[in-house]
Design a protein around this motif. Structure first.
Motif, mmCIF file in Angstrom:
data_model
loop_
_atom_site.group_PDB
_atom_site.id
_atom_site.type_symbol
_atom_site.label_atom_id
_atom_site.label_comp_id
_atom_site.label_asym_id
_atom_site.label_seq_id
_atom_site.Cartn_x
_atom_site.Cartn_y
_atom_site.Cartn_z
ATOM 1 N N PRO A 107 0.821 -1.532 0.419
ATOM 2 C CA PRO A 107 -0.053 0.269 0.087
ATOM 3 C C PRO A 107 1.403 1.454 -0.123
ATOM 4 O O PRO A 107 0.980 1.812 0.783
ATOM 5 C CB PRO A 107 -0.808 -0.500 1.280
ATOM 6 C CG PRO A 107 0.157 -1.063 2.458
ATOM 7 C CD PRO A 107 0.919 -2.176 1.573
ATOM 8 N N SER A 167 -1.375 4.681 1.015
ATOM 9 C CA SER A 167 -1.220 5.401 2.607
ATOM 10 C C SER A 167 0.017 5.725 3.437
ATOM 11 O O SER A 167 -0.039 6.065 4.032
ATOM 12 C CB SER A 167 -1.477 3.713 3.147
ATOM 13 O OG SER A 167 -0.824 2.440 2.663
ATOM 14 N N ASN A 203 -4.081 9.411 7.169
ATOM 15 C CA ASN A 203 -5.079 8.818 6.462
ATOM 16 C C ASN A 203 -6.164 8.756 8.587
ATOM 17 O O ASN A 203 -6.945 8.359 8.630
ATOM 18 C CB ASN A 203 -5.587 6.882 7.475
ATOM 19 C CG ASN A 203 -4.626 6.859 5.719
ATOM 20 O OD1 ASN A 203 -4.575 7.305 4.622
ATOM 21 N ND2 ASN A 203 -2.903 6.169 5.994
ATOM 22 N N TYR A 249 -11.042 7.428 -1.115
ATOM 23 C CA TYR A 249 -11.422 6.479 -0.195
ATOM 24 C C TYR A 249 -12.541 5.813 -0.392
ATOM 25 O O TYR A 249 -12.954 4.694 -0.269
ATOM 26 C CB TYR A 249 -11.145 6.556 1.424
ATOM 27 C CG TYR A 249 -10.333 7.463 1.715
ATOM 28 C CD1 TYR A 249 -8.820 6.339 1.952
ATOM 29 C CD2 TYR A 249 -9.716 8.858 2.414
ATOM 30 C CE1 TYR A 249 -7.644 6.940 3.069
ATOM 31 C CE2 TYR A 249 -8.875 9.069 3.091
ATOM 32 C CZ TYR A 249 -7.789 8.282 3.218
ATOM 33 O OH TYR A 249 -6.531 8.881 3.741
ATOM 34 N N VAL A 270 -6.027 0.679 -0.628
ATOM 35 C CA VAL A 270 -7.241 1.014 -0.008
ATOM 36 C C VAL A 270 -8.177 0.399 1.099
ATOM 37 O O VAL A 270 -8.103 0.658 2.020
ATOM 38 C CB VAL A 270 -8.518 1.882 -0.474
ATOM 39 C CG1 VAL A 270 -9.103 2.592 -0.051
ATOM 40 C CG2 VAL A 270 -7.810 3.237 -1.057
ATOM 41 N N ILE A 298 -5.658 -0.072 4.445
ATOM 42 C CA ILE A 298 -5.927 1.472 5.209
ATOM 43 C C ILE A 298 -7.125 0.995 5.969
ATOM 44 O O ILE A 298 -7.208 1.283 7.605
ATOM 45 C CB ILE A 298 -6.496 3.025 4.429
ATOM 46 C CG1 ILE A 298 -4.506 2.804 3.199
ATOM 47 C CG2 ILE A 298 -6.199 4.018 5.494
ATOM 48 C CD1 ILE A 298 -5.448 3.969 2.558
#
Length: 425
Positions: free
Chosen positions: A178, A181, A186, A242, A266, A269
């Protein structure tokens, strides 16, 4: 230009008064025009990032005032401006930052204009894989980094694609990661998970399990009216990447979107944030009653308390047994005098979890985890787990280590239901 040289030097050395920082971009425009006799083009990327940071850290109004002063002097009253381009996740017109500014053209993820310019298209990614001899990676790249939609154009995350290709060129076995991320705070996902109410948690859970949500879309949302537990939050998650729309529909004057999580990157995350929240919740709560029920062989109470914890958390079932394994081990770790071993070699295989009392080897607990597709299969799966414990002789090493008492548990999950059975050695 001595005046500008001194001012520029003071700004660089952090010696200028606050008023000069507010007009610094305008001042730079003046300098550039004086030297080149041409109006300037001002590019401001991710204008909303300082607004987001200030929203979560408690100085939002002050940041709005600062940005308003900076942008008005640079864009509204600047005689040396040819044109300006701003990018950000939220519309610029409703933050009262650009009061009186004319000739604004706003393009969002719902517009077709320039939709191919915000990332890599399918054709561009295919060209990349051809150029680097990575055609066999295309399916994995699509699963992880595709899925964003601008207007009617499907878009890959350009940053993640480039990072993945860079890693894969030097190591063909490099797994997908990821990448995006790791470049983002976040914070909004953390707020959603930590401060969401039961309805919000249920909606997150639905998204995590591959379902969609249909929500009204508010294009004029700002950080002032973001509320984790209202429909505004879903518009925010759409515009920040997102979530993605898979279908748009009109109802009266409102636009509704059917929303899903765009890709695996995503998804991770959400998963990471949920596990962090769950671990924090576990550490702050007492689990003594659950642990005591387990080591005392009180099956009914153990099952009941385990079910209560399932109700309290956000569950995602894409990884099935892995999720429940992490859930159960998280509840059982941290008790004084006990070690929790995960997938440890024992007998002819590996039990899912072992809970071992260190002092004089008085007690060992074997826990084998199963997942049932339907509620009616819970008992059958529990029996299967107990047979597996016996067939694979998980207690062999524990007996060799002279544990005085061995408890053998099968724990089966189905969504937010569980069944526990015990076979005592």
């Amino acid at each position: 230009m001595p005046k500008y040289k001194e001012l520029f030097s003071n700004i660089c050395s952090d010696k200028a008064p606050d008023s000069e920082y507010k007009i610094a971009i305008r001042t730079l425009s003046d300098c550039l025009y004086a030297v080149y006799q041409r109006k300037v083009i001002i590019l401001i990327d991710e204008y909303n990032v300082p607004l987001e940071a200030s929203h979560f850290r408690g100085f939002y109004d002050e940041m709005v005032d600062l940005i308003r002063s900076v942008f008005e002097s640079a864009l509204k009253t600047n005689p040396y401006l040819e044109f300006g381009v701003l990018t950000g996740c939220l519309r610029v017109s409703k933050e009262s930052i650009f009061t009186g500014l004319n000739n604004l053209n706003v393009y969002t993820v719902l517009n077709n204009d320039f939709s191919h310019c915000f990332g890599f298209t399918q054709q561009e990614v295919e060209k990349i894989t051809d150029d680097f001899g990575m055609q066999d990676k295309l399916s994995e790249m699509k699963q992880w980094y595709d899925g964003y939609r601008f207007g009617k154009t499907e878009i890959y995350n350009p940053w993640s694609i480039l990072k993945y290709v860079q890693s894969a060129v030097s190591d063909e076995e490099c797994p997908s990661q990821p990448y995006w991320s790791n470049t983002s705070s976040n914070d909004i996902i953390h707020e959603l998970v930590v401060n969401g109410n039961e309805e919000t948690h249920n909606q997150i859970e639905a998204l995590m399990n591959g379902e969609s949500l249909t929500k009204p879309i508010y294009e004029d949302i700002t950080y002032r009216n973001i509320n984790i537990n209202t429909d505004y939050i879903w518009s925010f998650l759409l515009f920040t990447g997102y979530l993605k729309p898979i279908r748009l529909l009109k109802k009266n004057i409102l636009t509704y979107a059917e929303l899903v999580i765009p890709n695996v990157e995503v998804q991770t995350i959400y998963q990471t944030t949920i596990m962090q929240w769950f671990n924090e919740k576990v550490r702050s709560a007492s689990r003594d009653d659950l642990f005591t029920a387990m080591i005392n062989g009180n099956v009914d109470e153990f099952e009941t308390l385990l079910g209560d914890w399932l109700d309290e958390t956000i569950s995602y079932y894409d990884s099935k047994e892995n999720y429940y394994h992490g859930f159960l081990s998280g509840l059982l770790v941290g008790f004084k005098g006990y070690d929790v071993k995960s997938n440890r070699e024992s007998g002819d295989g590996c039990p899912d979890l072992l809970v071992l009392k260190r002092k004089r080897h008085k007690l060992a607990v074997i826990l084998e985890i199963k997942v049932a597709e339907q509620f009616r299969d819970l008992d059958e799966k529990c029996d299967e787990a107990l047979r597996q414990i016996e067939t694979n002789r998980y207690e062999t090493e524990l007996k060799y280590d002279c544990f005085q008492k061995i408890l053998k548990y099968s724990v089966t999950f189905c969504d937010k239901a569980c069944r526990v059975k015990l076979e005592e050695e």
